[in-house]
Design a protein around this motif. Structure first.
Motif, PDB file in Angstrom:
ATOM      1  N   PHE A   1       0.802  -1.216   0.000  1.00 45.78           N
ATOM      2  CA  PHE A   1       0.000   0.000   0.000  1.00 45.78           C
ATOM      3  C   PHE A   1       0.841   1.275   0.000  1.00 45.78           C
ATOM      4  CE2 PHE A   1      -2.770  -3.326   1.637  1.00 45.78           C
ATOM      5  CZ  PHE A   1      -3.855  -3.173   0.802  1.00 45.78           C
ATOM      6  N   LYS A   2       2.158   1.136   0.009  1.00 45.65           N
ATOM      7  CA  LYS A   2       3.019   2.306  -0.121  1.00 45.65           C
ATOM      8  C   LYS A   2       3.052   2.825  -1.555  1.00 45.65           C
ATOM      9  CE  LYS A   2       6.161   1.511   3.778  1.00 45.65           C
ATOM     10  NZ  LYS A   2       7.572   1.250   4.178  1.00 45.65           N
ATOM     11  N   VAL A   3       2.463   2.088  -2.473  1.00 48.41           N
ATOM     12  CA  VAL A   3       2.456   2.510  -3.878  1.00 48.41           C
ATOM     13  C   VAL A   3       1.533   3.693  -4.126  1.00 48.41           C
ATOM     14  CG1 VAL A   3       3.004   0.174  -4.673  1.00 48.41           C
ATOM     15  CG2 VAL A   3       0.612   0.882  -4.511  1.00 48.41           C
ATOM     16  N   PHE A   4       0.623   3.978  -3.180  1.00 49.31           N
ATOM     17  CA  PHE A   4      -0.335   5.072  -3.363  1.00 49.31           C
ATOM     18  C   PHE A   4       0.181   6.366  -2.752  1.00 49.31           C
ATOM     19  CE2 PHE A   4      -3.089   1.211  -2.902  1.00 49.31           C
ATOM     20  CZ  PHE A   4      -3.469   1.141  -4.234  1.00 49.31           C
ATOM     21  N   ASN A   5      -0.052   7.470  -3.471  1.00 51.57           N
ATOM     22  CA  ASN A   5       0.294   8.766  -2.896  1.00 51.57           C
ATOM     23  C   ASN A   5      -0.885   9.284  -2.068  1.00 51.57           C
ATOM     24  OD1 ASN A   5      -1.600  10.099  -4.634  1.00 51.57           O
ATOM     25  ND2 ASN A   5      -0.073  10.140  -6.272  1.00 51.57           N
ATOM     26  N   LEU A   6      -0.728  10.463  -1.485  1.00 52.24           N
ATOM     27  CA  LEU A   6      -1.740  11.004  -0.579  1.00 52.24           C
ATOM     28  C   LEU A   6      -3.090  11.179  -1.264  1.00 52.24           C
ATOM     29  CD1 LEU A   6      -2.590  12.254   2.120  1.00 52.24           C
ATOM     30  CD2 LEU A   6      -1.688  14.450   1.283  1.00 52.24           C
ATOM     31  N   TYR A   7      -3.085  11.743  -2.473  1.00 51.26           N
ATOM     32  CA  TYR A   7      -4.334  12.005  -3.180  1.00 51.26           C
ATOM     33  C   TYR A   7      -5.034  10.705  -3.569  1.00 51.26           C
ATOM     34  CZ  TYR A   7      -2.386  16.690  -3.444  1.00 51.26           C
ATOM     35  OH  TYR A   7      -1.856  17.900  -3.114  1.00 51.26           O
ATOM     36  N   GLU A   8      -4.251   9.705  -3.921  1.00 48.04           N
ATOM     37  CA  GLU A   8      -4.828   8.401  -4.264  1.00 48.04           C
ATOM     38  C   GLU A   8      -5.435   7.742  -3.027  1.00 48.04           C
ATOM     39  OE1 GLU A   8      -1.878   7.305  -8.024  1.00 48.04           O
ATOM     40  OE2 GLU A   8      -1.295   6.793  -5.975  1.00 48.04           O
ATOM     41  N   TRP A   9      -4.769   7.898  -1.888  1.00 52.19           N
ATOM     42  CA  TRP A   9      -5.306   7.351  -0.645  1.00 52.19           C
ATOM     43  C   TRP A   9      -6.624   8.018  -0.277  1.00 52.19           C
ATOM     44  CZ3 TRP A   9      -5.229   3.095   1.648  1.00 52.19           C
ATOM     45  CH2 TRP A   9      -4.084   2.311   1.760  1.00 52.19           C
ATOM     46  N   ILE A  10      -6.687   9.329  -0.473  1.00 48.99           N
ATOM     47  CA  ILE A  10      -7.928  10.051  -0.178  1.00 48.99           C
ATOM     48  C   ILE A  10      -9.066   9.519  -1.046  1.00 48.99           C
ATOM     49  CG2 ILE A  10      -9.100  12.288  -0.333  1.00 48.99           C
ATOM     50  CD1 ILE A  10      -6.421  13.594   0.424  1.00 48.99           C
ATOM     51  N   PHE A  11      -8.795   9.339  -2.336  1.00 46.41           N
ATOM     52  CA  PHE A  11      -9.803   8.822  -3.255  1.00 46.41           C
ATOM     53  C   PHE A  11     -10.248   7.425  -2.837  1.00 46.41           C
ATOM     54  CE2 PHE A  11     -10.816   6.244  -7.019  1.00 46.41           C
ATOM     55  CZ  PHE A  11     -11.886   6.977  -7.532  1.00 46.41           C
ATOM     56  N   ILE A  12      -9.294   6.569  -2.496  1.00 42.33           N
ATOM     57  CA  ILE A  12      -9.610   5.188  -2.120  1.00 42.33           C
ATOM     58  C   ILE A  12     -10.428   5.149  -0.830  1.00 42.33           C
ATOM     59  CG2 ILE A  12      -8.603   3.000  -1.334  1.00 42.33           C
ATOM     60  CD1 ILE A  12      -6.249   3.577  -3.238  1.00 42.33           C
ATOM     61  N   ILE A  13     -10.038   5.939   0.158  1.00 40.06           N
ATOM     62  CA  ILE A  13     -10.752   5.954   1.434  1.00 40.06           C
ATOM     63  C   ILE A  13     -12.181   6.467   1.255  1.00 40.06           C
ATOM     64  CG2 ILE A  13     -10.848   7.052   3.712  1.00 40.06           C
ATOM     65  CD1 ILE A  13      -7.760   6.947   3.712  1.00 40.06           C
ATOM     66  N   VAL A  14     -12.344   7.503   0.443  1.00 39.80           N
ATOM     67  CA  VAL A  14     -13.690   8.027   0.158  1.00 39.80           C
ATOM     68  C   VAL A  14     -14.542   6.948  -0.509  1.00 39.80           C
ATOM     69  CG1 VAL A  14     -15.002   9.665  -1.251  1.00 39.80           C
ATOM     70  CG2 VAL A  14     -13.007  10.444   0.022  1.00 39.80           C
ATOM     71  N   CYS A  15     -13.938   6.207  -1.443  1.00 39.69           N
ATOM     72  CA  CYS A  15     -14.664   5.123  -2.130  1.00 39.69           C
ATOM     73  C   CYS A  15     -15.013   4.003  -1.156  1.00 39.69           C
ATOM     74  CB  CYS A  15     -13.835   4.580  -3.284  1.00 39.69           C
ATOM     75  SG  CYS A  15     -13.642   5.730  -4.655  1.00 39.69           S
ATOM     76  N   TYR A  16     -14.076   3.643  -0.262  1.00 42.79           N
ATOM     77  CA  TYR A  16     -14.366   2.644   0.771  1.00 42.79           C
ATOM     78  C   TYR A  16     -15.568   3.079   1.612  1.00 42.79           C
ATOM     79  CZ  TYR A  16      -9.944   0.021   0.231  1.00 42.79           C
ATOM     80  OH  TYR A  16      -8.923  -0.756  -0.232  1.00 42.79           O
ATOM     81  N   ALA A  17     -15.534   4.340   2.034  1.00 40.51           N
ATOM     82  CA  ALA A  17     -16.611   4.871   2.874  1.00 40.51           C
ATOM     83  C   ALA A  17     -17.954   4.833   2.146  1.00 40.51           C
ATOM     84  CB  ALA A  17     -16.282   6.303   3.301  1.00 40.51           C
ATOM     85  N   LEU A  18     -17.938   5.168   0.851  1.00 38.88           N
ATOM     86  CA  LEU A  18     -19.164   5.146   0.050  1.00 38.88           C
ATOM     87  C   LEU A  18     -19.731   3.744  -0.039  1.00 38.88           C
ATOM     88  CD1 LEU A  18     -21.196   6.447  -1.924  1.00 38.88           C
ATOM     89  CD2 LEU A  18     -19.543   6.025  -3.759  1.00 38.88           C
ATOM     90  N   ILE A  19     -18.864   2.768  -0.337  1.00 45.17           N
ATOM     91  CA  ILE A  19     -19.306   1.380  -0.477  1.00 45.17           C
ATOM     92  C   ILE A  19     -19.883   0.865   0.841  1.00 45.17           C
ATOM     93  CG2 ILE A  19     -18.512  -0.990  -0.833  1.00 45.17           C
ATOM     94  CD1 ILE A  19     -18.743   0.658  -3.400  1.00 45.17           C
ATOM     95  N   ILE A  20     -19.186   1.119   1.935  1.00 44.90           N
ATOM     96  CA  ILE A  20     -19.643   0.637   3.242  1.00 44.90           C
ATOM     97  C   ILE A  20     -20.968   1.296   3.628  1.00 44.90           C
ATOM     98  CG2 ILE A  20     -19.121   0.611   5.714  1.00 44.90           C
ATOM     99  CD1 ILE A  20     -16.148   0.368   4.925  1.00 44.90           C
ATOM    100  N   THR A  21     -21.073   2.604   3.380  1.00 49.38           N
ATOM    101  CA  THR A  21     -22.304   3.328   3.704  1.00 49.38           C
ATOM    102  C   THR A  21     -23.492   2.791   2.909  1.00 49.38           C
ATOM    103  OG1 THR A  21     -21.054   5.352   4.198  1.00 49.38           O
ATOM    104  CG2 THR A  21     -23.419   5.590   3.752  1.00 49.38           C
TER     105      THR A  21
END
Length: 225
Positions: free
Chosen positions: A5-25
């Motif tokens: 998971f070190k392959v992702f930069n900060l902006y990519e992590w933000i996008f992924i976390i937002v998507c995780y939150a959307l899916i879970i919600t």
């Protein structure tokens, strides 16, 4: 696992976390079971790693193919179910063995390109699978048999090209995701639950696939042959 998971930069992590939150919600709101939510999260993680040309994505693809295949059968999307359990899952497992466990002289992984003569095979394969497999799915009373079959043809090509690290895979992933959006809209209109979760996932896939398309073409040009 941390190195993956070190392959992702900060902006990519933000996008992924937002998507995780959307899916879970969405999963909680529409009372999807835990298996469905976990499945979509594995699929999202797999696609995100694949965009970064990280071969560990196939571990996540394998779990996603298994879970998504079972869920597709439950929802009478037999084309998707057969595709993932009979084709994608064995292909991903073989790819894991080939990339991580098979002894080779060189462990370097290069991004390849689809040869011109292979495009002819692709042009023949898509309508052949769509109408041939679609007819079989129609006999099995599958929902949207020919559309499911068309999605299958795109996924067969995309999965195979992904296992060979071929950059044109993203063209077919985009097509597959677009068709899947329609399939799960149809499913949601009939069931009111699972379809929305996978519809949302495929919207995210389209974004990731477009990013993967541009990223892999840039990486391909930077390679030295």
């Amino acid at each position: 696992m941390k190195r993956i998971f070190k392959v992702f930069n900060l902006y990519e992590w933000i996008f992924i976390i937002v998507c995780y939150a959307l899916i879970i919600t969405l999963g909680i709101v529409y009372k999807s079971n835990v298996w469905e939510i976990v499945s979509t999260l594995f699929g999202l993680t797999a696609a995100s790693l694949n965009v970064k040309s990280n071969p560990h994505c196939f571990y996540f693809y394998s779990v996603y193919a298994l879970s998504y295949g079972i869920i597709s059968f439950i929802n009478h999307q037999y084309g998707e179910g057969i595709l993932n359990l009979v084709y994608n899952l064995p292909l991903y497992c073989f790819t894991i063995w080939n990339l991580f466990f098979r002894k080779k002289e060189s462990s370097q992984k290069f991004i390849g390109s689809l040869k011109k003569n292979h495009w002819l095979i692709v042009i023949i394969l898509i309508p052949s699978v769509t109408f041939g497999y679609g007819y079989i799915l129609k006999i099995l009373n599958s929902n949207l048999p020919f559309i499911n079959a068309m999605a299958t043809s795109f996924s067969i090509i995309a999965s195979f090209l992904a296992s060979r690290l071929i950059k044109e895979q993203w063209i077919f992933w985009i097509g597959y995701s677009a068709i899947s959006i329609y399939i799960w809209i149809f499913n949601f209109s009939n069931t009111g639950d699972t379809g929305l979760l996978y519809f949302s996932l495929n919207i995210i896939y389209v974004i990731l696939n477009l990013k993967g398309l541009f990223t892999w073409y840039k990486l391909y040009k930077k390679q030295e042959f």
